[in-house]
Motif scaffolding. Structure first.
Motif, PDB file in Angstrom:
ATOM      1  N   ILE A  62       0.865  -1.187   0.000  1.00 48.66           N
ATOM      2  CA  ILE A  62       0.000   0.000   0.000  1.00 48.66           C
ATOM      3  C   ILE A  62       0.897   1.230   0.000  1.00 48.66           C
ATOM      4  O   ILE A  62       1.556   1.527   1.001  1.00 48.66           O
ATOM      5  CB  ILE A  62      -0.934   0.024   1.216  1.00 48.66           C
ATOM      6  N   VAL A  63       0.954   1.927  -1.136  1.00 47.78           N
ATOM      7  CA  VAL A  63       1.786   3.126  -1.225  1.00 47.78           C
ATOM      8  C   VAL A  63       0.947   4.339  -0.853  1.00 47.78           C
ATOM      9  O   VAL A  63      -0.267   4.373  -1.085  1.00 47.78           O
ATOM     10  CB  VAL A  63       2.398   3.298  -2.633  1.00 47.78           C
ATOM     11  N   ALA A  64       1.600   5.333  -0.262  1.00 45.64           N
ATOM     12  CA  ALA A  64       0.877   6.541   0.143  1.00 45.64           C
ATOM     13  C   ALA A  64       0.433   7.337  -1.075  1.00 45.64           C
ATOM     14  O   ALA A  64      -0.684   7.857  -1.119  1.00 45.64           O
ATOM     15  CB  ALA A  64       1.756   7.398   1.051  1.00 45.64           C
ATOM     16  N   ASN A  65       1.315   7.424  -2.084  1.00 45.01           N
ATOM     17  CA  ASN A  65       0.983   8.173  -3.301  1.00 45.01           C
ATOM     18  C   ASN A  65       1.778   7.602  -4.460  1.00 45.01           C
ATOM     19  O   ASN A  65       2.990   7.779  -4.541  1.00 45.01           O
ATOM     20  CB  ASN A  65       1.285   9.662  -3.115  1.00 45.01           C
ATOM     21  N   ILE A  66       1.111   6.928  -5.377  1.00 49.52           N
ATOM     22  CA  ILE A  66       1.779   6.250  -6.485  1.00 49.52           C
ATOM     23  C   ILE A  66       2.403   7.237  -7.467  1.00 49.52           C
ATOM     24  O   ILE A  66       3.231   6.854  -8.303  1.00 49.52           O
ATOM     25  CB  ILE A  66       0.772   5.323  -7.227  1.00 49.52           C
ATOM     26  N   LEU A  67       2.037   8.522  -7.381  1.00 53.62           N
ATOM     27  CA  LEU A  67       2.612   9.517  -8.280  1.00 53.62           C
ATOM     28  C   LEU A  67       4.075   9.803  -7.971  1.00 53.62           C
ATOM     29  O   LEU A  67       4.796  10.323  -8.822  1.00 53.62           O
ATOM     30  CB  LEU A  67       1.806  10.824  -8.212  1.00 53.62           C
ATOM     31  N   HIS A  68       4.511   9.490  -6.759  1.00 52.83           N
ATOM     32  CA  HIS A  68       5.926   9.693  -6.410  1.00 52.83           C
ATOM     33  C   HIS A  68       6.789   8.689  -7.172  1.00 52.83           C
ATOM     34  O   HIS A  68       6.522   7.478  -7.156  1.00 52.83           O
ATOM     35  CB  HIS A  68       6.155   9.512  -4.906  1.00 52.83           C
ATOM     36  N   ASN A  69       7.825   9.186  -7.815  1.00 55.21           N
ATOM     37  CA  ASN A  69       8.789   8.326  -8.491  1.00 55.21           C
ATOM     38  C   ASN A  69       9.354   7.288  -7.523  1.00 55.21           C
ATOM     39  O   ASN A  69       9.547   6.118  -7.866  1.00 55.21           O
ATOM     40  CB  ASN A  69       9.907   9.190  -9.066  1.00 55.21           C
ATOM     41  N   PHE A  70       9.582   7.718  -6.278  1.00 55.05           N
ATOM     42  CA  PHE A  70      10.103   6.832  -5.234  1.00 55.05           C
ATOM     43  C   PHE A  70       9.183   5.633  -5.029  1.00 55.05           C
ATOM     44  O   PHE A  70       9.634   4.484  -4.982  1.00 55.05           O
ATOM     45  CB  PHE A  70      10.242   7.627  -3.931  1.00 55.05           C
ATOM     46  N   SER A  71       7.885   5.896  -4.936  1.00 57.49           N
ATOM     47  CA  SER A  71       6.915   4.816  -4.693  1.00 57.49           C
ATOM     48  C   SER A  71       6.932   3.795  -5.818  1.00 57.49           C
ATOM     49  O   SER A  71       6.888   2.581  -5.586  1.00 57.49           O
ATOM     50  CB  SER A  71       5.505   5.387  -4.542  1.00 57.49           C
ATOM     51  N   THR A  72       6.995   4.284  -7.047  1.00 57.82           N
ATOM     52  CA  THR A  72       6.979   3.393  -8.207  1.00 57.82           C
ATOM     53  C   THR A  72       8.205   2.491  -8.239  1.00 57.82           C
ATOM     54  O   THR A  72       8.106   1.280  -8.454  1.00 57.82           O
ATOM     55  CB  THR A  72       6.915   4.225  -9.504  1.00 57.82           C
ATOM     56  N   GLU A  73       9.378   3.073  -8.022  1.00 56.96           N
ATOM     57  CA  GLU A  73      10.622   2.297  -8.106  1.00 56.96           C
ATOM     58  C   GLU A  73      10.745   1.307  -6.950  1.00 56.96           C
ATOM     59  O   GLU A  73      11.190   0.172  -7.139  1.00 56.96           O
ATOM     60  CB  GLU A  73      11.821   3.236  -8.159  1.00 56.96           C
ATOM     61  N   VAL A  74      10.357   1.718  -5.744  1.00 59.59           N
ATOM     62  CA  VAL A  74      10.414   0.808  -4.602  1.00 59.59           C
ATOM     63  C   VAL A  74       9.444  -0.360  -4.816  1.00 59.59           C
ATOM     64  O   VAL A  74       9.795  -1.518  -4.569  1.00 59.59           O
ATOM     65  CB  VAL A  74      10.086   1.545  -3.286  1.00 59.59           C
ATOM     66  N   SER A  75       8.247  -0.061  -5.306  1.00 61.79           N
ATOM     67  CA  SER A  75       7.255  -1.122  -5.558  1.00 61.79           C
ATOM     68  C   SER A  75       7.765  -2.106  -6.595  1.00 61.79           C
ATOM     69  O   SER A  75       7.551  -3.318  -6.479  1.00 61.79           O
ATOM     70  CB  SER A  75       5.931  -0.507  -6.021  1.00 61.79           C
ATOM     71  N   ARG A  76       8.436  -1.590  -7.621  1.00 59.71           N
ATOM     72  CA  ARG A  76       8.988  -2.472  -8.652  1.00 59.71           C
ATOM     73  C   ARG A  76      10.030  -3.412  -8.052  1.00 59.71           C
ATOM     74  O   ARG A  76      10.063  -4.612  -8.360  1.00 59.71           O
ATOM     75  CB  ARG A  76       9.609  -1.637  -9.773  1.00 59.71           C
ATOM     76  N   ALA A  77      10.890  -2.883  -7.181  1.00 59.14           N
ATOM     77  CA  ALA A  77      11.920  -3.719  -6.555  1.00 59.14           C
ATOM     78  C   ALA A  77      11.292  -4.784  -5.657  1.00 59.14           C
ATOM     79  O   ALA A  77      11.741  -5.931  -5.626  1.00 59.14           O
ATOM     80  CB  ALA A  77      12.881  -2.849  -5.747  1.00 59.14           C
ATOM     81  N   ILE A  78      10.240  -4.417  -4.925  1.00 60.12           N
ATOM     82  CA  ILE A  78       9.522  -5.385  -4.084  1.00 60.12           C
ATOM     83  C   ILE A  78       8.966  -6.510  -4.948  1.00 60.12           C
ATOM     84  O   ILE A  78       9.101  -7.693  -4.633  1.00 60.12           O
ATOM     85  CB  ILE A  78       8.386  -4.688  -3.304  1.00 60.12           C
ATOM     86  N   GLU A  79       8.343  -6.126  -6.058  1.00 66.76           N
ATOM     87  CA  GLU A  79       7.756  -7.117  -6.957  1.00 66.76           C
ATOM     88  C   GLU A  79       8.825  -8.049  -7.523  1.00 66.76           C
ATOM     89  O   GLU A  79       8.606  -9.258  -7.647  1.00 66.76           O
ATOM     90  CB  GLU A  79       7.007  -6.400  -8.085  1.00 66.76           C
ATOM     91  N   ASP A  80       9.988  -7.487  -7.870  1.00 58.73           N
ATOM     92  CA  ASP A  80      11.080  -8.305  -8.420  1.00 58.73           C
ATOM     93  C   ASP A  80      11.513  -9.378  -7.427  1.00 58.73           C
ATOM     94  O   ASP A  80      11.700 -10.539  -7.784  1.00 58.73           O
ATOM     95  CB  ASP A  80      12.277  -7.427  -8.783  1.00 58.73           C
ATOM     96  N   VAL A  81      11.713  -8.973  -6.164  1.00 58.47           N
ATOM     97  CA  VAL A  81      12.154  -9.926  -5.136  1.00 58.47           C
ATOM     98  C   VAL A  81      11.100 -11.008  -4.932  1.00 58.47           C
ATOM     99  O   VAL A  81      11.417 -12.205  -4.862  1.00 58.47           O
ATOM    100  CB  VAL A  81      12.435  -9.194  -3.802  1.00 58.47           C
ATOM    101  N   CYS A  82       9.850 -10.603  -4.849  1.00 59.25           N
ATOM    102  CA  CYS A  82       8.771 -11.571  -4.609  1.00 59.25           C
ATOM    103  C   CYS A  82       8.597 -12.518  -5.792  1.00 59.25           C
ATOM    104  O   CYS A  82       8.331 -13.712  -5.607  1.00 59.25           O
ATOM    105  CB  CYS A  82       7.469 -10.834  -4.310  1.00 59.25           C
ATOM    106  N   HIS A  83       8.751 -11.996  -6.992  1.00 60.23           N
ATOM    107  CA  HIS A  83       8.614 -12.842  -8.193  1.00 60.23           C
ATOM    108  C   HIS A  83       9.634 -13.977  -8.179  1.00 60.23           C
ATOM    109  O   HIS A  83       9.318 -15.106  -8.582  1.00 60.23           O
ATOM    110  CB  HIS A  83       8.798 -11.985  -9.440  1.00 60.23           C
ATOM    111  N   GLU A  84      10.831 -13.694  -7.696  1.00 62.97           N
ATOM    112  CA  GLU A  84      11.890 -14.703  -7.661  1.00 62.97           C
ATOM    113  C   GLU A  84      11.536 -15.882  -6.757  1.00 62.97           C
ATOM    114  O   GLU A  84      12.036 -16.988  -6.947  1.00 62.97           O
ATOM    115  CB  GLU A  84      13.210 -14.073  -7.194  1.00 62.97           C
TER     116      GLU A  84
END
Length: 334
Positions: A68-90
């Protein structure tokens, strides 16, 4: 139309149900390559779809986490979420990403919804407005990790930037470039959002360390829609700032809109520096000086800590606050 079952797959592949189950759960230790290929082929031929709900009830795990991101418009939120997804996908964990829009009510709705779906854990960029809900999860030993922010009185592992250091890097860089009239504009601190508060604190400390007086008219925290008018007022003073620090990427975008709209030259008319690197910083004209967060490393750490909690394992470096160092990327806007 008859629903294809695991028994149908086992029968056609000429193997036991348990072998098919092991295949579906990626347990291949004692399974030959030919057997795997045969099961895969039969599953494709029959169009078999595993019953995820039944499997999750049996295994007591949905193999899913919520973010749950506070605001998906933040570049920070998008990149952190992508990294989380990458780790979980593995590790074959699915992610559901929700955007709270910095609204506590919306955040609560998503927490309740994700828990009703029995996700195995949550990574939250907290709004700070649901303290009792956070505490309830702790009391239940439910796996949860915060990112970017902490909430006073809530002992949850929080993955954050060293925000004081980011402001120090910004102020020191401006001083070294010859500026001593340095302003800062952040988005609203009404809800005590950790990075915004800490960046303002770090700004004041850095000025004090440099022997530069703190001028309240140079330090502003406002809603996004007021940033351009706030900057305009700041620049209309008798002694306007020579440089302005944007407290995050959304503040930077509004400042750049103002600069372009008023045909100001950077850095001649106003030096601009942003905390949070943005994708366009290197090719904007002129390129923008930024303080970058290691977003992918922070996302990887958040996922690793949460998966450790889910598996009830001790995670190296786990603590209440896990801080990452910012990095100055000097460019031509200063």
């Amino acid at each position: 139309m008859k629903k294809i079952t695991i028994s149908d797959v086992a029968k056609q592949a000429n193997v036991s149900r348990s072998t098919v189950s092991q295949y579906l759960n990626h347990r291949f230790d004692y399974m030959g390559e030919k057997t795997r290929d045969r099961i895969e082929q039969v599953i494709e031929e029959l169009g078999y779809q595993p019953n995820i709900v039944a499997r999750s009830l049996k295994q007591k795990s949905t193999k899913t986490i919520g973010v749950i991101v506070a605001n998906i418009l933040h570049n920070f939120s998008t990149e952190v979420s992508r990294a989380i997804e990458d780790v979980c996908h593995e590790v074959d964990i699915h992610t559901i990403i929700c955007n709270a829009d910095d609204e506590p009510k919306k955040e609560k709705k998503y927490i309740d919804m994700l828990r009703a779906k029995q996700v195995d854990g949550l990574i939250i960029f907290p709004t700070g407005g649901n303290k009792q809900l956070y505490q309830n999860m702790i009391d239940e030993n439910y796996p949860v990790v915060f990112v970017d922010r902490k909430v006073d009185g809530i002992p949850v592992s929080s993955i954050m930037l060293d925000n004081h250091k980011s402001s120090k890097l910004a102020v020191d860089h401006c001083v070294e470039k010859g500026y001593d009239q340095i302003g800062i504009i952040t988005t609203s601190i009404i809800r005590d959002v950790t990075p915004r508060l800490e960046r303002l604190e770090g700004y004041e400390r850095a000025l004090n360390n440099r022997g530069i007086p703190i001028r309240e008219e140079y330090k502003k925290s406002v809603e996004i829609e007021s940033i351009q008018s706030t900057l305009h007022e700041m620049l209309q003073q008798d002694n306007p700032p020579q440089a302005v620090i944007a407290g995050n990427d959304l503040a930077l975008i509004e400042i750049l809109k103002y600069v372009k709209g008023h045909r100001l030259a950077m850095p001649e008319d106003l030096a601009v520096l942003g905390i949070d690197d943005v994708s366009f910083a290197s090719f904007y004209s002129p390129p923008i000086t930024t303080i970058a967060q290691p977003t992918f490393e922070m996302g990887e750490k958040a996922a690793t800590v949460l998966l450790g909690k889910i598996q009830k394992q001790e995670t190296k470096d786990e603590g209440i606050d896990i801080r990452f160092d910012p990095m100055l990327i000097p460019r031509e806007s200063t």
